[in-house]
Design a protein around this motif. Sequence first.
Motif, PDB file in Angstrom:
ATOM      1  N   PHE A 122       0.840  -1.207   0.000  1.00 37.78           N
ATOM      2  CA  PHE A 122       0.000   0.000   0.000  1.00 37.78           C
ATOM      3  C   PHE A 122       0.871   1.251   0.000  1.00 37.78           C
ATOM      4  O   PHE A 122       0.544   2.255  -0.641  1.00 37.78           O
ATOM      5  CB  PHE A 122      -0.931   0.005   1.219  1.00 37.78           C
ATOM      6  N   GLU A 123       1.975   1.179   0.737  1.00 38.09           N
ATOM      7  CA  GLU A 123       2.868   2.332   0.776  1.00 38.09           C
ATOM      8  C   GLU A 123       3.417   2.610  -0.622  1.00 38.09           C
ATOM      9  O   GLU A 123       3.553   3.765  -1.031  1.00 38.09           O
ATOM     10  CB  GLU A 123       3.997   2.071   1.784  1.00 38.09           C
ATOM     11  N   GLY A 124       3.684   1.527  -1.355  1.00 34.87           N
ATOM     12  CA  GLY A 124       4.155   1.675  -2.732  1.00 34.87           C
ATOM     13  C   GLY A 124       3.104   2.390  -3.578  1.00 34.87           C
ATOM     14  O   GLY A 124       3.420   3.306  -4.348  1.00 34.87           O
ATOM     15  N   LEU A 125       1.853   2.004  -3.421  1.00 33.52           N
ATOM     16  CA  LEU A 125       0.773   2.657  -4.186  1.00 33.52           C
ATOM     17  C   LEU A 125       0.711   4.140  -3.841  1.00 33.52           C
ATOM     18  O   LEU A 125       0.599   5.006  -4.713  1.00 33.52           O
ATOM     19  CB  LEU A 125      -0.585   2.061  -3.826  1.00 33.52           C
ATOM     20  N   ARG A 126       0.779   4.387  -2.538  1.00 32.07           N
ATOM     21  CA  ARG A 126       0.660   5.761  -2.046  1.00 32.07           C
ATOM     22  C   ARG A 126       1.777   6.628  -2.619  1.00 32.07           C
ATOM     23  O   ARG A 126       1.534   7.717  -3.131  1.00 32.07           O
ATOM     24  CB  ARG A 126       0.754   5.703  -0.515  1.00 32.07           C
ATOM     25  N   THR A 127       2.997   6.093  -2.562  1.00 34.04           N
ATOM     26  CA  THR A 127       4.144   6.867  -3.044  1.00 34.04           C
ATOM     27  C   THR A 127       4.004   7.171  -4.535  1.00 34.04           C
ATOM     28  O   THR A 127       4.348   8.244  -5.005  1.00 34.04           O
ATOM     29  CB  THR A 127       5.453   6.069  -2.817  1.00 34.04           C
ATOM     30  N   ALA A 128       3.475   6.200  -5.274  1.00 33.56           N
ATOM     31  CA  ALA A 128       3.365   6.376  -6.726  1.00 33.56           C
ATOM     32  C   ALA A 128       2.052   7.066  -7.108  1.00 33.56           C
ATOM     33  O   ALA A 128       1.787   7.272  -8.291  1.00 33.56           O
ATOM     34  CB  ALA A 128       3.466   5.013  -7.400  1.00 33.56           C
ATOM     35  N   GLY A 129       1.201   7.372  -6.112  1.00 33.39           N
ATOM     36  CA  GLY A 129      -0.076   8.019  -6.406  1.00 33.39           C
ATOM     37  C   GLY A 129      -1.041   7.109  -7.154  1.00 33.39           C
ATOM     38  O   GLY A 129      -1.830   7.555  -7.975  1.00 33.39           O
ATOM     39  N   ARG A 130      -0.966   5.806  -6.880  1.00 34.27           N
ATOM     40  CA  ARG A 130      -1.858   4.860  -7.568  1.00 34.27           C
ATOM     41  C   ARG A 130      -3.028   4.471  -6.676  1.00 34.27           C
ATOM     42  O   ARG A 130      -2.957   4.580  -5.461  1.00 34.27           O
ATOM     43  CB  ARG A 130      -1.074   3.610  -7.961  1.00 34.27           C
ATOM     44  N   LYS A 131      -4.073   3.962  -7.321  1.00 34.51           N
ATOM     45  CA  LYS A 131      -5.267   3.530  -6.601  1.00 34.51           C
ATOM     46  C   LYS A 131      -5.369   2.010  -6.654  1.00 34.51           C
ATOM     47  O   LYS A 131      -4.656   1.373  -7.426  1.00 34.51           O
ATOM     48  CB  LYS A 131      -6.501   4.111  -7.282  1.00 34.51           C
ATOM     49  N   VAL A 132      -6.268   1.444  -5.853  1.00 30.39           N
ATOM     50  CA  VAL A 132      -6.563   0.016  -5.998  1.00 30.39           C
ATOM     51  C   VAL A 132      -7.515  -0.112  -7.179  1.00 30.39           C
ATOM     52  O   VAL A 132      -8.582   0.515  -7.197  1.00 30.39           O
ATOM     53  CB  VAL A 132      -7.191  -0.566  -4.716  1.00 30.39           C
ATOM     54  N   ARG A 133      -7.130  -0.897  -8.158  1.00 25.17           N
ATOM     55  CA  ARG A 133      -7.922  -0.960  -9.387  1.00 25.17           C
ATOM     56  C   ARG A 133      -9.292  -1.594  -9.154  1.00 25.17           C
ATOM     57  O   ARG A 133     -10.290  -1.121  -9.673  1.00 25.17           O
ATOM     58  CB  ARG A 133      -7.162  -1.771 -10.447  1.00 25.17           C
ATOM     59  N   ARG A 134      -9.343  -2.687  -8.401  1.00 28.53           N
ATOM     60  CA  ARG A 134     -10.621  -3.376  -8.226  1.00 28.53           C
ATOM     61  C   ARG A 134     -10.934  -3.615  -6.748  1.00 28.53           C
ATOM     62  O   ARG A 134     -10.812  -4.741  -6.246  1.00 28.53           O
ATOM     63  CB  ARG A 134     -10.587  -4.727  -8.962  1.00 28.53           C
ATOM     64  N   PRO A 135     -11.397  -2.569  -6.041  1.00 27.43           N
ATOM     65  CA  PRO A 135     -11.797  -2.787  -4.649  1.00 27.43           C
ATOM     66  C   PRO A 135     -12.874  -3.867  -4.541  1.00 27.43           C
ATOM     67  O   PRO A 135     -12.978  -4.555  -3.527  1.00 27.43           O
ATOM     68  CB  PRO A 135     -12.349  -1.430  -4.209  1.00 27.43           C
ATOM     69  N   ASP A 136     -13.678  -4.023  -5.593  1.00 26.71           N
ATOM     70  CA  ASP A 136     -14.767  -5.012  -5.547  1.00 26.71           C
ATOM     71  C   ASP A 136     -14.243  -6.446  -5.601  1.00 26.71           C
ATOM     72  O   ASP A 136     -15.005  -7.392  -5.421  1.00 26.71           O
ATOM     73  CB  ASP A 136     -15.767  -4.780  -6.683  1.00 26.71           C
ATOM     74  N   CYS A 137     -12.958  -6.609  -5.874  1.00 24.80           N
ATOM     75  CA  CYS A 137     -12.380  -7.960  -5.966  1.00 24.80           C
ATOM     76  C   CYS A 137     -11.353  -8.179  -4.865  1.00 24.80           C
ATOM     77  O   CYS A 137     -10.542  -9.099  -4.935  1.00 24.80           O
ATOM     78  CB  CYS A 137     -11.722  -8.147  -7.331  1.00 24.80           C
ATOM     79  N   THR A 138     -11.363  -7.302  -3.860  1.00 23.78           N
ATOM     80  CA  THR A 138     -10.322  -7.316  -2.830  1.00 23.78           C
ATOM     81  C   THR A 138     -10.982  -7.391  -1.461  1.00 23.78           C
ATOM     82  O   THR A 138     -11.966  -6.694  -1.206  1.00 23.78           O
ATOM     83  CB  THR A 138      -9.485  -6.007  -2.938  1.00 23.78           C
ATOM     84  N   LEU A 139     -10.449  -8.240  -0.595  1.00 29.86           N
ATOM     85  CA  LEU A 139     -11.016  -8.414   0.750  1.00 29.86           C
ATOM     86  C   LEU A 139      -9.873  -8.471   1.758  1.00 29.86           C
ATOM     87  O   LEU A 139      -8.936  -9.254   1.595  1.00 29.86           O
ATOM     88  CB  LEU A 139     -11.840  -9.710   0.796  1.00 29.86           C
ATOM     89  N   ALA A 140      -9.978  -7.629   2.804  1.00 31.87           N
ATOM     90  CA  ALA A 140      -8.873  -7.551   3.782  1.00 31.87           C
ATOM     91  C   ALA A 140      -9.322  -8.006   5.159  1.00 31.87           C
ATOM     92  O   ALA A 140     -10.474  -7.816   5.554  1.00 31.87           O
ATOM     93  CB  ALA A 140      -8.364  -6.108   3.844  1.00 31.87           C
ATOM     94  N   THR A 141      -8.379  -8.575   5.911  1.00 30.10           N
ATOM     95  CA  THR A 141      -8.660  -8.953   7.300  1.00 30.10           C
ATOM     96  C   THR A 141      -7.357  -8.920   8.093  1.00 30.10           C
ATOM     97  O   THR A 141      -6.286  -8.624   7.559  1.00 30.10           O
ATOM     98  CB  THR A 141      -9.324 -10.343   7.363  1.00 30.10           C
ATOM     99  N   LEU A 142      -7.450  -9.213   9.380  1.00 29.84           N
ATOM    100  CA  LEU A 142      -6.276  -9.371  10.244  1.00 29.84           C
ATOM    101  C   LEU A 142      -6.265 -10.816  10.715  1.00 29.84           C
ATOM    102  O   LEU A 142      -7.297 -11.331  11.126  1.00 29.84           O
ATOM    103  CB  LEU A 142      -6.380  -8.459  11.471  1.00 29.84           C
TER     104      LEU A 142
END
Length: 760
Positions: free
Chosen positions: A47-67
């Motif tokens: 995520f830090e890489g995305l942030r640094t490069a100013g990129r977004k998550v392309r498909r939030p609808d295909c992504t699921l996060a947990t701990l």
Amino acid sequence: MPAPVTGPRTLYDKIWDDHVVEVMEDGLALIYIDRHLVHEVTSPQAFEGLRTAGRKVRRPDCTLATLDHNIPTISRKNYKSVDTFVAEPDSRAQCSAVEENVKEFGLTYFGLADRRQGIVHVIGPEQGFTLPGITCVCGDSHTSTHGAFGSLAFGIGTSEVEHVLATQTLLQRKGKNMRITVDGELVEGVNSKDVILHIIGLIGTAGGTGHVIEYAGSVFRNFSMEARMSVCNMSIEAGARAGMVAPDEVTFEYLRNRPLAPKGEAWDRAEAYWRTLKSDDDAKFDIEVKISAADIPPTVTWGTSPQDVVSITGSVPDPATMIDPAKRAATERSLAYMGLQPNTRIEEIVVDKVFIGSCTNSRIEDLRSAARVILAAGPDARVASNVYAMIVPGSGLVKQHAEAEGLDTIFRRAGFDWREAGCSMCLGMNPDQLAPGERCASTSNRNFEGRQGAGGRTHLVSPAMAAAAAMTGKLTDVRKYLSAGAEANITQGTKLKSTSALEFLTDPVLPPPQPQPLTHTSGASSTPLPPSSGSSVPKFVVVKGITAPLHMANVDTDMIIPKQFLKTLKRTGLSNGLFYALRFDPKTGEKTPFILNRAPYDQAKILVVSEPNFGCGSSREHAAWSLNDFGIRCIIAPSFGEIFRSNAMQNGMLPLALSPEECKDLAADAEAGVQLEVDLEKQQVRRDNGKPAIAFTVDPFRRHCLLNGLDDIALTLQKEDAIVVFEQRRTAVWPWLDGFGYEGNRIPIVPTKMSKKTEW
Ligand SMILES: CC(C)[C@H](C(=O)O)[C@@H](O)C(=O)O
Ligand code: SF4
């Protein structure tokens, strides 16, 4: 480019073909990823890489996060927030980073207050997020679990996580096909865990390297989805990045009405497609293994590799009987670590702890199977006085389901500790750990040195065998609990309700939240991160220098970098953790005489490993990062764990596979102080002792990237048009894959930021 399969195709061929966005000249393919699971250990840097490069998550609808990995498994009755609940600061920082990232990037998240939280490989299938025919990835090697649904599911490193988040694709070379067929009747007391342990014992931890395994035959057909998941889960322990079972009625029955599975007309369409997902009759497999079910005994591990298996009725092997010196040395080392004498009967091995849990065996059926053994032992059965036994359900929903069936009562009454969901003592990133010298019967998947705690000793077993060991205090043949008398105990004992999982799957399916720009509050902000992999991949042209020899087979990534170093939010600063248990004395903290501690090898730039399968096991990119930090830019070995290999190249390092004879010869030279020069331009290894150079070849695309320091994301972003065309076709042909929970939840696709043109 390898010729596409035109004749009969395997299940793997079919899923692969359906996901190719574009094929490059040399056969490397850009494939589309349908489902992406995210956890706290392997995602912060991405995520830090995305942030640094100013990129977004392309498909939030295909992504699921947990701990799952770092969290305590104590009661959550008073749970308020990660900040107050996760005591250990580094674990807390990783969990907080996920919580900030899901808000900032707008992702669906099952946090600790959500009963759907759990181990990634339990919650994906449980929710119907995992479906047949899909590609599914996670920064976690046991993503192979999801192949049980007839999907192509595999673990990736953090750089690849970033790649998938940014582009929803991955650059992959197609693997080979392997089929393992188990036919016949399993003997009493043998279940899916015994089957997969037996398979790994037979083919070895490198047996499946470079292949996708399809499990076929009557035994897998007759298995439930839970049992199929336990088998596919451990494909990675057999060296294969992915394992799969063709979908059938059992699969469809399991998925029907799960929250994220298609419904109504979409279900019918999906099912019709899923029914085509099987290997054609004459499909060609590169390797076929056939096993008779009757030959599989209740199986346990005795050593420090998942291939070190033996029947519960057997004995600890005797190195003195081994002819191969490498095998003898490895066995001696394992036995010394495990504190075992050769020829000891397995059933005489006394255990201190029992762990029932992990992504291999923490589902409802696993818990039922353990409870059944306890019931069979009679109403007064108790955990032996020398044992601490814990049960950690795979998800909050599995826990509720088990409680509704009364399983927790059986466990608690017998003296088991009944915990909250998480990875727990499978790898001990949280407080659940073995103390040095403690021995554990564990339903997890890895028995590597220090896996469950520094100096801890692990025996891998099925849930039924774990329950039996808990009660006798020793590794025990579960068949002792399956006599006629035991059956009477079961029928007379506590009446178990059998409840359907669907009763607990009632939480509403919501679309992912809108991204919210954040002001950082967690460790993620207080520890500034280095730039992402973005464009900072170092070039690899010629590397010349001190070369260290290593004479070990199956060097796993837990050994390269143990769990305590995975809690970082950075990609750097890991050189001290490299081979930590081998380099530092556990009592004094002093440096040991390990090769990388000795001059001149402490300045090594190249590592030559004389034995196969370097970097097997976990997907932790930290293994590559720590080698890189130490100064090692090239590793030469007869073969590599696949995820490690790709992680190394993502970081501008060269994992170079040479023949076993060449590796042995180079290691002997390195031992004598010879320095090597690895020339990627000319594809040659030269040595300074006048011996002839060794020629090698590297995949042309990878060679090009390494020589020019190119990173994959920038290259893939040039393929935006092809990705969009693929997505349009995907929406038309497989509409149930769009939109979280598919129905009425379509969300606009975030356009990807284009980068400047770079050459392929
Ligand atoms: C933390 C993660 C990278 C790792 C894996 O990939 O397997 C872990 O789940 C494990 O089991 O060792
Ligand atoms: S193997 Fe263990 S640590 Fe890894 S994902 Fe599974 S439960 Fe978690």
